[in-house]
Design an enzyme around this catalytic site. Sequence first.
Site, mmCIF file in Angstrom:
data_model
loop_
_atom_site.group_PDB
_atom_site.id
_atom_site.type_symbol
_atom_site.label_atom_id
_atom_site.label_comp_id
_atom_site.label_asym_id
_atom_site.label_seq_id
_atom_site.Cartn_x
_atom_site.Cartn_y
_atom_site.Cartn_z
ATOM 1 N N HIS A 15 -10.991 -2.992 -7.121
ATOM 2 C CA HIS A 15 -12.392 -3.275 -6.845
ATOM 3 C C HIS A 15 -12.483 -4.172 -5.628
ATOM 4 C CE1 HIS A 15 -16.577 -4.383 -7.486
ATOM 5 N NE2 HIS A 15 -16.643 -3.318 -8.244
ATOM 6 N N HIS A 67 -16.899 5.371 -5.617
ATOM 7 C CA HIS A 67 -17.961 4.572 -6.249
ATOM 8 C C HIS A 67 -18.206 5.164 -7.640
ATOM 9 C CE1 HIS A 67 -21.328 1.953 -6.596
ATOM 10 N NE2 HIS A 67 -22.162 2.474 -5.716
ATOM 11 N N ASP A 104 -15.055 2.071 -14.434
ATOM 12 C CA ASP A 104 -14.932 3.522 -14.545
ATOM 13 C C ASP A 104 -13.684 3.980 -15.292
ATOM 14 O OD1 ASP A 104 -17.279 4.207 -13.145
ATOM 15 O OD2 ASP A 104 -16.305 3.686 -11.264
HETATM 16 N N1 CMC Z 1 -4.663 2.814 -6.451
HETATM 17 C C1 CMC Z 1 -3.623 2.498 -5.631
HETATM 18 N N2 CMC Z 1 -3.726 1.598 -4.637
HETATM 19 C C2 CMC Z 1 -4.918 1.001 -4.463
HETATM 20 C C3 CMC Z 1 -6.036 1.275 -5.284
HETATM 21 C C4 CMC Z 1 -5.874 2.216 -6.318
HETATM 22 N N3 CMC Z 1 -6.899 2.517 -7.122
HETATM 23 N N4 CMC Z 1 -7.086 0.544 -4.878
HETATM 24 C C5 CMC Z 1 -6.645 -0.178 -3.829
HETATM 25 N N5 CMC Z 1 -5.350 0.084 -3.597
HETATM 26 C C6 CMC Z 1 -4.484 -0.545 -2.575
HETATM 27 C C7 CMC Z 1 -4.797 -0.014 -1.177
HETATM 28 O O1 CMC Z 1 -3.984 1.096 -0.872
HETATM 29 C C8 CMC Z 1 -4.485 -1.224 -0.330
HETATM 30 O O2 CMC Z 1 -3.088 -1.329 -0.217
HETATM 31 P P1 CMC Z 1 -2.412 -1.848 1.170
HETATM 32 O O3 CMC Z 1 -2.884 -3.275 1.308
HETATM 33 O O4 CMC Z 1 -0.956 -1.694 0.961
HETATM 34 O O5 CMC Z 1 -2.973 -0.966 2.252
HETATM 35 C C9 CMC Z 1 -4.954 -2.399 -1.190
HETATM 36 O O6 CMC Z 1 -4.833 -1.930 -2.548
HETATM 37 C C10 CMC Z 1 -6.395 -2.830 -0.928
HETATM 38 O O7 CMC Z 1 -7.213 -1.675 -1.046
HETATM 39 P P2 CMC Z 1 -8.523 -1.411 -0.206
HETATM 40 O O8 CMC Z 1 -8.758 0.051 -0.109
HETATM 41 O O9 CMC Z 1 -8.470 -2.198 1.085
HETATM 42 O O10 CMC Z 1 -9.608 -2.100 -1.139
HETATM 43 P P3 CMC Z 1 -11.168 -1.905 -1.042
HETATM 44 O O11 CMC Z 1 -11.760 -3.179 -1.468
HETATM 45 O O12 CMC Z 1 -11.574 -1.372 0.280
HETATM 46 O O13 CMC Z 1 -11.443 -0.723 -2.104
HETATM 47 C C11 CMC Z 1 -11.923 0.454 -4.069
HETATM 48 C C12 CMC Z 1 -11.958 -0.912 -3.368
HETATM 49 C C13 CMC Z 1 -12.682 0.366 -5.392
HETATM 50 C C14 CMC Z 1 -12.659 1.482 -3.203
HETATM 51 C C15 CMC Z 1 -10.450 0.872 -4.295
HETATM 52 O O14 CMC Z 1 -9.796 -0.079 -5.109
HETATM 53 C C16 CMC Z 1 -10.319 2.261 -4.878
HETATM 54 O O15 CMC Z 1 -10.337 3.240 -4.128
HETATM 55 N N6 CMC Z 1 -10.215 2.398 -6.240
HETATM 56 C C17 CMC Z 1 -10.179 3.684 -6.877
HETATM 57 C C18 CMC Z 1 -11.582 4.246 -6.997
HETATM 58 C C19 CMC Z 1 -12.384 3.543 -8.063
HETATM 59 O O16 CMC Z 1 -11.924 3.323 -9.165
HETATM 60 N N7 CMC Z 1 -13.642 3.227 -7.727
HETATM 61 C C20 CMC Z 1 -14.587 2.614 -8.669
HETATM 62 C C21 CMC Z 1 -14.925 1.208 -8.276
HETATM 63 S S1 CMC Z 1 -15.772 0.297 -9.557
HETATM 64 C C22 CMC Z 1 -17.250 1.072 -9.879
HETATM 65 C C23 CMC Z 1 -18.072 1.442 -8.705
HETATM 66 O O17 CMC Z 1 -18.092 0.793 -7.645
HETATM 67 O O18 CMC Z 1 -18.758 2.416 -8.831
#
Ligand code: CMC
Length: 440
Positions: free
Chosen positions: A306, A267, A362
């Site tokens: 996201h 987050h 971010d």
């Molecule tokens: N790098 C590589 N792969 C990723 C990433 C990433 N940053 N984000 C998602 N994926 C992949 C994930 O491995 C999954 O792949 P598969 O379908 O093969 O298993 C697919 O994309 C869907 O990911 P998810 O984890 O199910 O998506 P989510 O909606 O649960 O997670 C998230 C959203 C923001 C937590 C995630 O994209 C992430 O961890 N990003 C990096 C951390 C980040 O930048 N967070 C800030 C978010 S914006 C500001 C805020 O909220 O504060």
Amino acid sequence: MPDTLSITDNRTGKTYEVPITDGTIHAIDLRQIKTSPDDFGIMSYDPAFTNTASCRSAITYIDGDRGILEYRGYPIEQLAERSTYLETAYLIVYGKLPTQRELDEWTHNITYHTFVHENIKKFLEGFRYDAHPMGMLVGTIGALSTFYPDARHVLDAESREVQTHRLIAKVPTLAAFAYRHNRGMPFVYPDNELSFCGNFLSMLWKMSESKYRPDPVLERAVNVLFILHADHEQNCSANAMRSVASSRSDPYSATAAAAAALYGPLHGGANEEVLHMLAEIGDKKRVPEFVKKFKSGEGRLMGFGHRVYKNYDPRAKIIKRTADEVFDLVGRNPMLDIALELERIALEDEYFIERKLYPNVDFYSGIIYQALGFPVEMFPVLFAIPRTSGWVAQWREMITDPEQKIARPRQIYTGGRGIDYVPMEQRKTAPAAEAVAAPR
Ligand code: CMC
């Protein structure tokens, strides 16, 4: 065509009509679906709330597929260009843009509350010199509840009003004090002749000069960054705020919980992680090697992806522009070249295209913060300051919503049942809980 959903339970052959309102069905309507009178009825299962609306809200609108973000209906681009953080905070909290008189009164009320009780300084001094400023912020926001016991009257509109002013006003002071403690520098008291953002910069960076004069470009950049971070509908920390406050705990305790949720690297802690990641990459040439790692599941490309945006995060676009203005003044952050290369390569890569992973807020914010001279540990703190107005707005909306109750999800129990207590001397090597779990 009626706005209903027909559900046939193939276990019993019975069909049920469930109303559809605002594109949703009420999960409680599923409970009538039973196999026998003593059956509990069907529940919906949605870990991490991926497809569950937990409230009605008129604060922030996001269209994740089209990359649209609006506060109270106003596009983020217009607010970032024309508003100030404090005006936007008013908009978020009260649902309308203020008149000049309302803005003056709001500004006065916030400014009046910027000082914190002297005892708060003692709390901060109690932290180790190298304590993470976000940990200090979480702790001291929670501590504020002990100074304002009147805050527990959460059903009293007048009390909510005072806590709203106090929270928005005092969080920057706590944040700046945490920063100064971390740097081993004396605390700087608020200067109420300065603007909200100007005063924050003064509390951070004032040294021996009698009056700190913020650079207008930096003051504007902070305003823009604060506007972009002010609210983001039902994200992890807003959900924490609502969930904790739904038990009617006071707003300081709930805000501390929200800030704790923000602290996590998935987050608001992601901006800090982005800089660690860029530092680890170290050179543009190594970007392909790292992208390969992220694709294989070895770490994540921080600042990308996201839950809601499946398109470029509109905040990231504005931040990129702000970065240029800041770099013109303070010099270019060398990390920017690595970030740009990372973005270029990721956006051309099948893995990221398929999963609709784009830069989020971010990705570039930390690069600006670093160029401004902030240590990376301060990044989530800089996120928490403006998000306080969003948390407060979410809390006020939740507490006055007649549909809301104490937040209390259900579970699917997977453990054992009715297992007789085993005296110590009869226990063999402790079996795992799952191993002894036998359905009754
Ligand atoms: N790098 C590589 N792969 C990723 C990433 C990433 N940053 N984000 C998602 N994926 C992949 C994930 O491995 C999954 O792949 P598969 O379908 O093969 O298993 C697919 O994309 C869907 O990911 P998810 O984890 O199910 O998506 P989510 O909606 O649960 O997670 C998230 C959203 C923001 C937590 C995630 O994209 C992430 O961890 N990003 C990096 C951390 C980040 O930048 N967070 C800030 C978010 S914006 C500001 C805020 O909220 O504060």
